[in-house]
Scaffold this active site. Structure first.
Site, short mmCIF file in Angstrom:
data_model
loop_
_atom_site.label_atom_id
_atom_site.label_comp_id
_atom_site.label_asym_id
_atom_site.label_seq_id
_atom_site.Cartn_x
_atom_site.Cartn_y
_atom_site.Cartn_z
N ARG A 1 39.67 -1.33 -6.08
CA ARG A 1 39.00 -0.70 -7.75
C ARG A 1 38.30 -2.28 -7.95
NH1 ARG A 1 42.48 3.16 -9.46
NH2 ARG A 1 41.32 4.02 -11.58
N ARG B 1 37.69 18.05 -21.61
CA ARG B 1 38.43 18.62 -21.02
C ARG B 1 39.39 19.32 -21.76
NH1 ARG B 1 39.53 14.99 -16.39
NH2 ARG B 1 40.91 14.28 -17.52
N LYS C 1 36.66 12.89 -8.22
CA LYS C 1 37.11 12.50 -7.96
C LYS C 1 38.32 12.72 -7.34
CE LYS C 1 38.69 8.05 -8.08
NZ LYS C 1 40.00 8.02 -7.81
N ARG D 1 44.45 17.02 -23.07
CA ARG D 1 45.56 16.53 -23.22
C ARG D 1 44.68 14.80 -24.22
NH1 ARG D 1 44.90 14.98 -16.88
NH2 ARG D 1 45.06 12.93 -18.08
N ARG E 1 38.81 1.37 -19.47
CA ARG E 1 39.29 2.36 -17.69
C ARG E 1 37.59 1.98 -17.20
NH1 ARG E 1 44.00 5.53 -16.38
NH2 ARG E 1 42.56 6.72 -15.00
P1 AMP Z 1 44.76 5.93 -11.73
O1 AMP Z 1 45.40 7.24 -11.57
O2 AMP Z 1 43.80 5.71 -10.58
O3 AMP Z 1 43.66 6.09 -12.96
O4 AMP Z 1 45.67 4.70 -12.04
C1 AMP Z 1 46.21 4.56 -13.23
C2 AMP Z 1 46.24 3.09 -13.22
O5 AMP Z 1 47.09 2.76 -11.94
C3 AMP Z 1 45.02 2.38 -13.05
O6 AMP Z 1 44.66 2.23 -14.39
C4 AMP Z 1 46.05 0.27 -13.01
O7 AMP Z 1 46.59 0.39 -14.30
C5 AMP Z 1 46.62 1.14 -12.08
N1 AMP Z 1 46.11 1.41 -10.69
C6 AMP Z 1 45.37 2.10 -10.26
N2 AMP Z 1 44.55 1.46 -9.19
C7 AMP Z 1 44.73 0.31 -9.32
C8 AMP Z 1 44.48 -0.50 -8.18
N3 AMP Z 1 43.52 -0.54 -6.76
N4 AMP Z 1 44.99 -1.62 -9.08
C9 AMP Z 1 45.62 -1.84 -10.09
N5 AMP Z 1 45.44 -1.45 -10.73
C10 AMP Z 1 45.37 -0.50 -10.54
#
Ligand code: AMP
Length: 224
Positions: free
Chosen positions: A88, A127, A13, A167, A179
């Site tokens: 989300r 990865r 993505k 990583r 996740r």
């Molecule tokens: P990402 O880099 O998109 O994987 O986001 C890293 C972390 O940020 C996630 O695991 C959540 O803890 C938090 N996060 C990102 N987007 C959201 C969202 N829309 N709502 C709540 N927490 C978020």
């Protein structure tokens, strides 16, 4: 041009979001990036968000929703935005929908990169990063980009260097499952949000299984 992009961790993505961003020249607003910037700067928001992020949980909607809605009101978003990582869950989807409606804004495109959960997990866990260039794709589970072998050792399939590493967070299976549990939850998680949008607008579904280039081409063709 107002665009939403959905896709599980491991679906590419981020990469495809960058392609869309380039095409339309709108700011790429990534929720996770905003949180990480705030954590690095030690802001109040960052401090509040950190404990949830560290546990692999969603930051509460009471923090996330106003943060994103305020961001969309900033001047650089006047001619559009690409929103990535929000909504989300169903609550966030409803809040975004309501805010758009109130501001008289429309969604031009909603993109969903579709990928099976097991494949997404393998993508993440397989990865490998090349020390010479992070953009050299290597994945021990994907035939098209499998690292090469030299003297019984895995080497980068692009430059041949033998400094391939994984990583740490890519190897944390429990964190990945957590996740993905949020993403693939069709009751109240991210897929519930996607389905909510499907009931209201056309969602462009793109198969995330092929290689990065093929997915980009398919996506750009759908965007027209
Ligand atoms: P990402 O880099 O998109 O994987 O986001 C890293 C972390 O940020 C996630 O695991 C959540 O803890 C938090 N996060 C990102 N987007 C959201 C969202 N829309 N709502 C709540 N927490 C978020």
């Amino acid at each position: 041009m107002n665009i939403l992009i959905f896709g599980p961790n491991g679906s590419g993505k981020g990469t495809q979001g960058a392609v869309v961003q380039k095409r339309y020249g709108v700011p790429h607003i990534e929720t996770g990036v905003i949180f990480r910037e705030n954590i690095n700067k030690g802001t109040e928001l960052g401090n509040k968000a950190k404990e949830f992020i560290d546990r692999g949980e969603l930051v509460p909607d009471g923090i996330t929703v106003p943060m994103i809605l305020n961001r969309l009101r900033q001047v650089d978003c006047k001619s559009g935005w690409l929103l990535d990582g929000f909504p989300r869950n169903l609550v966030q989807a409803e809040a975004l929908w309501k805010a758009l409606h109130e501001a008289g804004m429309k969604l031009d495109y909603v993109i969903e990169i579709v990928l099976d959960r097991e494949i997404a997990k393998k993508r993440i866990m397989g990865r490998r990063l090349c020390a010479t260039d992070n953009n050299h794709p290597n994945n021990i589970f994907i035939d098209a980009i499998k690292p090469a072998e030299k003297d019984g050792k895995l080497v980068c399939r692009v430059c041949g260097c033998d400094k391939l590493t994984a990583r740490a967070d890519d190897q944390d299976e429990a964190a990945i499952d957590k996740r993905h549990g949020i993403y693939y939850d069709e009751k109240s998680g991210t897929l519930a949000a996607v389905n909510d949008f499907k009931a209201r607008v056309k969602v462009l579904e793109v198969d995330g299984a092929p290689g990065v280039k093929e997915v980009s081409l398919a996506l750009l063709a759908k965007l027209g």
